[in-house]
Scaffold this motif. Structure first.
Motif, PDB file in Angstrom:
ATOM      1  N   HIS A 225     -71.831  24.406   9.645  1.00  0.00           N
ATOM      2  CA  HIS A 225     -71.190  24.424  10.969  1.00  0.00           C
ATOM      3  C   HIS A 225     -71.376  25.774  11.654  1.00  0.00           C
ATOM      4  N   LYS A 233     -66.087  21.238  14.304  1.00  0.00           N
ATOM      5  CA  LYS A 233     -66.167  20.725  12.917  1.00  0.00           C
ATOM      6  C   LYS A 233     -65.672  21.778  11.929  1.00  0.00           C
ATOM      7  N   GLU A 236     -62.022  21.806  11.545  1.00  0.00           N
ATOM      8  CA  GLU A 236     -61.458  20.629  10.861  1.00  0.00           C
ATOM      9  C   GLU A 236     -61.243  20.928   9.383  1.00  0.00           C
TER      10      GLU A 236
END
Ligand code: UTP
Length: 243
Positions: A225, A233, A236
């Motif tokens: 990422h 992302k 997350e």
């Protein structure tokens, strides 16, 4: 990319027992990342073995300075273990691994000139290995500081104690300092980061990610990422700390 990866002792050795799975997985992933062209300065934490000895020093009435020296020595043992094993599995894979445990950030700079991966434990009394990771990151001008710990990010209070604790996707260093000030006034404070680390992160502006290292493969996702600059992302699976 150039990373500093701090692996919490609570991940490597959550208890005093011969469990090498996490350590092996991290070393293999670190080698794979180096094969993809990344350079990594690894910092090992002290975990249960450090706490075991620190309790003994407290029982003996020894000083915090002396406890820190013992803690640092344990982190260095963990760094040396990882260095030897990583060097062994990286053999004939076209990457260079240093098995010298760096004692300061200048040594890290030197080791990374000729190696793709190098290792450190603690540096000086009065700080944690997160501070070490921040100091190294500033010295080598790293792209990011990756903090593998036993929670999946930064919460407004300790998620292991408070079921209503809220996780931050992103947090500024200034807000992180506020949480630390509030928490340090309380007993059993929620300890993810220390003031030395906060100060260095603030002045270097190098972003840090706190993520759950109990699954070492989260590191692969975090790096992916970061490379793709996919911050949604990233947040997350961890908390992004930026200036
Ligand atoms: P840490 O507390 O940073 O290791 O260092 P850890 O086990 O990774 O921490 P968590 O719980 O998983 O987050 C272990 C001890 O070593 C000493 C301190 O006494 C610290 O408690 N230390 C470490 C230093 O004194 N200086 C350093 O630069 C690093």
């Amino acid at each position: 990319m150039l990373f500093v990866l701090k692996i919490g002792g609570s991940i490597l050795f959550p208890a005093i027992e011969e469990n090498t799975k996490i350590l092996k997985d991290f070393c293999k992933i670190i080698v794979d990342l180096a094969k993809k062209g990344h350079k990594i300065a690894v910092v090992a934490g002290g975990g249960a073995p450090a706490r075991f000895y620190i309790r003994i020093l407290e029982n003996l009435g020894l000083s915090s300075f002396e406890s820190d020296i013992i803690g640092i020595n344990i982190t260095k043992i963990h760094a040396q273990l990882m260095a030897y094993y990583t060097k062994k599995i990286a053999l004939n894979q076209g990457i260079h691994v240093s098995d010298h445990v760096c004692e300061n950030a200048l040594e890290v700079l030197r080791e990374l000139k000729n190696n793709d991966i190098c290792f450190s434990g603690g540096f000086y009394p009065g700080q944690s290995t997160v501070a070490v990771a921040s100091i190294i990151a500033e010295a080598i001008n790293a792209d990011a500081i990756l903090l593998a710990t036993n929670v999946d990010g930064v919460y407004d209070k300790d998620p292991k104690i408070h079921s209503d604790a809220k996780k931050f996707a992103k947090i500024t260093v200034v807000d992180m300092r506020k949480i630390l000030v509030e928490q340090s006034a309380k007993a059993g404070m929620y300890k993810l980061i220390d003031f030395v680390a906060i100060k260095i992160m603030e002045r270097s502006g190098i972003p840090a990610v706190i993520f759950d290292g109990r699954n070492p493969f989260n590191l692969c996702s975090i790096v992916e990422h970061l490379v793709n600059r996919d911050m949604e992302k990233l947040t997350e699976i961890g908390t992004l700390i930026m200036s």
